[in-house]
Enzyme design. Structure first.
Site, PDB file in Angstrom:
ATOM      1  N   LYS A  27       2.224  -2.407   7.151  1.00 31.45           N
ATOM      2  CA  LYS A  27       2.320  -1.895   5.599  1.00 31.45           C
ATOM      3  C   LYS A  27       4.275  -1.480   5.717  1.00 31.45           C
ATOM      4  O   LYS A  27       5.207  -2.096   5.025  1.00 31.45           O
ATOM      5  CB  LYS A  27       1.496  -1.542   5.282  1.00 31.45           C
ATOM      6  CG  LYS A  27       0.290  -1.627   4.966  1.00 31.45           C
ATOM      7  CD  LYS A  27       0.025  -2.910   3.848  1.00 31.45           C
ATOM      8  CE  LYS A  27      -1.434  -3.380   3.721  1.00 31.45           C
ATOM      9  NZ  LYS A  27      -1.615  -5.109   2.371  1.00 31.45           N
ATOM     10  N   TYR A  62      -2.376  -0.299  10.632  1.00 26.10           N
ATOM     11  CA  TYR A  62      -2.176  -0.669   8.924  1.00 26.10           C
ATOM     12  C   TYR A  62      -0.832  -0.186   8.305  1.00 26.10           C
ATOM     13  O   TYR A  62       0.018  -0.562   7.522  1.00 26.10           O
ATOM     14  CB  TYR A  62      -3.809  -0.196   8.375  1.00 26.10           C
ATOM     15  CG  TYR A  62      -3.944  -0.762   6.603  1.00 26.10           C
ATOM     16  CD1 TYR A  62      -3.988  -1.281   6.262  1.00 26.10           C
ATOM     17  CD2 TYR A  62      -3.120   0.813   6.109  1.00 26.10           C
ATOM     18  CE1 TYR A  62      -3.918  -2.044   4.910  1.00 26.10           C
ATOM     19  CE2 TYR A  62      -3.401   0.012   4.462  1.00 26.10           C
ATOM     20  CZ  TYR A  62      -3.038  -0.939   4.171  1.00 26.10           C
ATOM     21  OH  TYR A  62      -3.868  -0.967   3.033  1.00 26.10           O
ATOM     22  N   SER A  79       0.726  -1.109   0.370  1.00 26.45           N
ATOM     23  CA  SER A  79      -0.160  -0.350   0.251  1.00 26.45           C
ATOM     24  C   SER A  79       0.881   0.895   0.250  1.00 26.45           C
ATOM     25  O   SER A  79       2.202   0.908   0.189  1.00 26.45           O
ATOM     26  CB  SER A  79      -0.780   0.097   1.136  1.00 26.45           C
ATOM     27  OG  SER A  79      -1.274   1.405   1.284  1.00 26.45           O
TER      28      SER A  79
HETATM   29  N1  LIG Z   1      -8.633  -0.804  -1.251  1.00 26.81           N
HETATM   30  C1  LIG Z   1      -7.556   0.200  -1.170  1.00 26.81           C
HETATM   31  O1  LIG Z   1      -7.885   1.326  -0.649  1.00 26.81           O
HETATM   32  C2  LIG Z   1      -5.982  -0.081  -1.155  1.00 26.81           C
HETATM   33  C3  LIG Z   1      -4.957   0.357  -0.933  1.00 26.81           C
HETATM   34  C4  LIG Z   1      -3.813  -0.233  -0.851  1.00 26.81           C
HETATM   35  C5  LIG Z   1      -3.511  -1.705  -0.331  1.00 26.81           C
HETATM   36  N2  LIG Z   1      -4.685  -2.315  -0.609  1.00 26.81           N
HETATM   37  C6  LIG Z   1      -4.292  -3.709  -0.389  1.00 26.81           C
HETATM   38  O2  LIG Z   1      -4.918  -4.518  -1.454  1.00 26.81           O
HETATM   39  C7  LIG Z   1      -5.233  -5.796  -0.817  1.00 26.81           C
HETATM   40  C8  LIG Z   1      -6.194  -6.127  -1.124  1.00 26.81           C
HETATM   41  O3  LIG Z   1      -7.518  -5.182  -0.714  1.00 26.81           O
HETATM   42  P1  LIG Z   1      -8.782  -5.003  -1.117  1.00 26.81           P
HETATM   43  O4  LIG Z   1      -9.027  -3.509  -0.779  1.00 26.81           O
HETATM   44  O5  LIG Z   1      -9.124  -5.278  -3.023  1.00 26.81           O
HETATM   45  O6  LIG Z   1      -9.820  -5.183  -0.153  1.00 26.81           O
HETATM   46  P2  LIG Z   1     -11.260  -6.952   0.131  1.00 26.81           P
HETATM   47  O7  LIG Z   1     -11.393  -6.356   1.303  1.00 26.81           O
HETATM   48  O8  LIG Z   1     -12.112  -6.123  -1.141  1.00 26.81           O
HETATM   49  O9  LIG Z   1     -10.052  -8.118  -0.272  1.00 26.81           O
HETATM   50  C9  LIG Z   1      -9.495  -8.020   0.637  1.00 26.81           C
HETATM   51  C10 LIG Z   1     -10.384 -10.025   0.831  1.00 26.81           C
HETATM   52  O10 LIG Z   1      -8.868 -10.901   1.012  1.00 26.81           O
HETATM   53  C11 LIG Z   1      -9.872 -11.514   2.109  1.00 26.81           C
HETATM   54  N3  LIG Z   1      -9.006 -12.071   3.689  1.00 26.81           N
HETATM   55  C12 LIG Z   1      -8.893 -11.317   3.888  1.00 26.81           C
HETATM   56  N4  LIG Z   1      -7.582 -12.381   5.237  1.00 26.81           N
HETATM   57  C13 LIG Z   1      -7.593 -13.440   4.405  1.00 26.81           C
HETATM   58  C14 LIG Z   1      -6.340 -14.583   4.624  1.00 26.81           C
HETATM   59  N5  LIG Z   1      -6.182 -13.992   6.317  1.00 26.81           N
HETATM   60  N6  LIG Z   1      -6.327 -15.506   3.828  1.00 26.81           N
HETATM   61  C15 LIG Z   1      -7.574 -15.341   2.481  1.00 26.81           C
HETATM   62  N7  LIG Z   1      -8.210 -14.555   2.591  1.00 26.81           N
HETATM   63  C16 LIG Z   1      -8.588 -13.323   3.412  1.00 26.81           C
HETATM   64  C17 LIG Z   1     -10.701 -10.981   2.032  1.00 26.81           C
HETATM   65  O11 LIG Z   1     -12.051 -12.210   2.199  1.00 26.81           O
HETATM   66  C18 LIG Z   1     -11.249 -10.444   1.266  1.00 26.81           C
HETATM   67  O12 LIG Z   1     -11.647 -11.282   0.094  1.00 26.81           O
HETATM   68  C19 LIG Z   1      -4.557  -5.649   0.747  1.00 26.81           C
HETATM   69  O13 LIG Z   1      -4.009  -6.188   0.891  1.00 26.81           O
HETATM   70  C20 LIG Z   1      -5.736  -4.151   0.709  1.00 26.81           C
HETATM   71  O14 LIG Z   1      -4.219  -3.344   1.975  1.00 26.81           O
HETATM   72  C21 LIG Z   1      -6.132  -1.428  -0.367  1.00 26.81           C
END
Ligand SMILES: NC(=O)c1ccc[n+]([C@@H]2O[C@H](COP(=O)([O-])OP(=O)(O)OC[C@H]3O[C@@H](n4cnc5c(N)ncnc54)[C@H](O)[C@@H]3O)[C@@H](O)[C@H]2O)c1
Length: 268
Positions: A162, A158, A145
């Site tokens: 991260k 977070y 992130s």
């Molecule tokens: N959405 C944002 O703004 C953003 C920005 C930067 C980074 N991220 C990162 O992107 C990644 C994906 O997040 P997203 O935004 O797609 O969110 P999201 O909530 O749509 O997807 C995350 C998925 O991870 C799954 N998950 C959680 N714990 C788990 C585990 N122990 N084993 C297997 N699956 C698990 C959840 O069920 C969910 O489907 C994360 O690492 C998040 O920190 C997101």
């Protein structure tokens, strides 16, 4: 340029959001894809969508629900994925969790962040590295992130975890890059997923206006794979912020604090 056609790819947390978009894109590019998620139904749905976007190559997508963070869960996922794929060529450690708060977040909240955002990557690397080093090739893509390069206002667990995930990816890269191991870290700001929708109003105010779609992250990842750079920045402006933070930490902290105060004033 590295091709992903025929590559064996695992994407964790691919039941929704960024992981689902990555899985769909890898499948559409001709990779063989393992779709993992803690939520079995979401994994199944996402795998079906990948198969549809892959057209006639759709049979090369499989759903493998389960916990991609615990030691047992990671071992089971990697074991089953190896059986199905032969070898794992690309492992996307994408699953992540976000919670709001600072030091007051309880032990369970901090532990969950460490487990999913950091130890999941460590445990996967532990199992992936030996076979990759033996064959002189392997590729880990960590969804970190921009919070791992900068910080996330309003969420200490977070921000901290991260940063740790980025540090681990850097450490792997600097240790193994001469042995054929590629490590890349995806560092987006806001992305329109359930995670962003679940954040509080401050999160939306901060990240909402520049939020991009998960497909744009997948596009940046494909460009990153093609040129092999360590940092994949779907929001290119993050590079300048990272530079300014390093060049003058006090100035950067002062600016961030000003932002925190203005958000607090708006909320009051
Ligand atoms: N959405 C944002 O703004 C953003 C920005 C930067 C980074 N991220 C990162 O992107 C990644 C994906 O997040 P997203 O935004 O797609 O969110 P999201 O909530 O749509 O997807 C995350 C998925 O991870 C799954 N998950 C959680 N714990 C788990 C585990 N122990 N084993 C297997 N699956 C698990 C959840 O069920 C969910 O489907 C994360 O690492 C998040 O920190 C997101």
């Amino acid at each position: 340029m590295k091709s992903v056609v025929g590559a064996g790819v695992v994407v964790t947390g691919a039941g929704s959001g960024i992981g689902a978009a990555l899985a769909r894109r890898f499948a559409a590019e001709g990779a063989r894809v393992v779709v993992n998620d803690l939520n079995a139904e979401a994994a199944q749905r996402s795998a079906a969508a990948c198969a549809a976007s892959a057209g006639s190559a759709g049979r090369r997508v499989i759903s493998m629900p389960g916990d991609a963070a615990s030691a047992d869960g990671v071992a089971e996922l990697i074991g089953r994925a190896r059986e199905w794929l032969g070898e794992i060529d690309i492992y996307c450690a994408n699953a992540g969790v976000a919670n709001i708060g600072g030091a007051e977040v309880d032990e369970a909240g901090w532990n969950l962040s460490w487990e999913v955002n950091v130890m999941a990557h460590v445990r996967a690397a532990r199992l992936l590295l030996d076979p990759w080093l033996e064959r002189g090739e392997g590729h880990l893509i960590s969804t970190v992130s921009a919070a791992g390069l900068l910080s996330m206002i309003g969420s200490a667990p977070y921000s901290v975890t991260k940063h740790a995930a980025l540090a681990f990816a850097e450490w792997l890269s600097l240790t193994y890059r001469h042995q054929g191991i590629t490590v890349q870290a995806i560092c987006p700001q806001g992305v329109r997923t359930a995670m962003l929708d679940d954040l509080n109003q401050v999160g939306e105010q901060l990240l909402g206006p520049s939020a991009i779609q998960p497909e744009a992250v997948a596009e940046a990842v494909m460009a990153g794979i093609a040129d092999g750079r360590f940092l994949i920045l779907p929001h290119p402006e993050v590079a300048g912020m990272y530079e300014r933070r390093a060049a003058n930490p006090d100035r950067w902290l002062g600016g961030m604090n000003k932002l925190v105060r203005s958000l607090q004033a708006e909320a009051d």
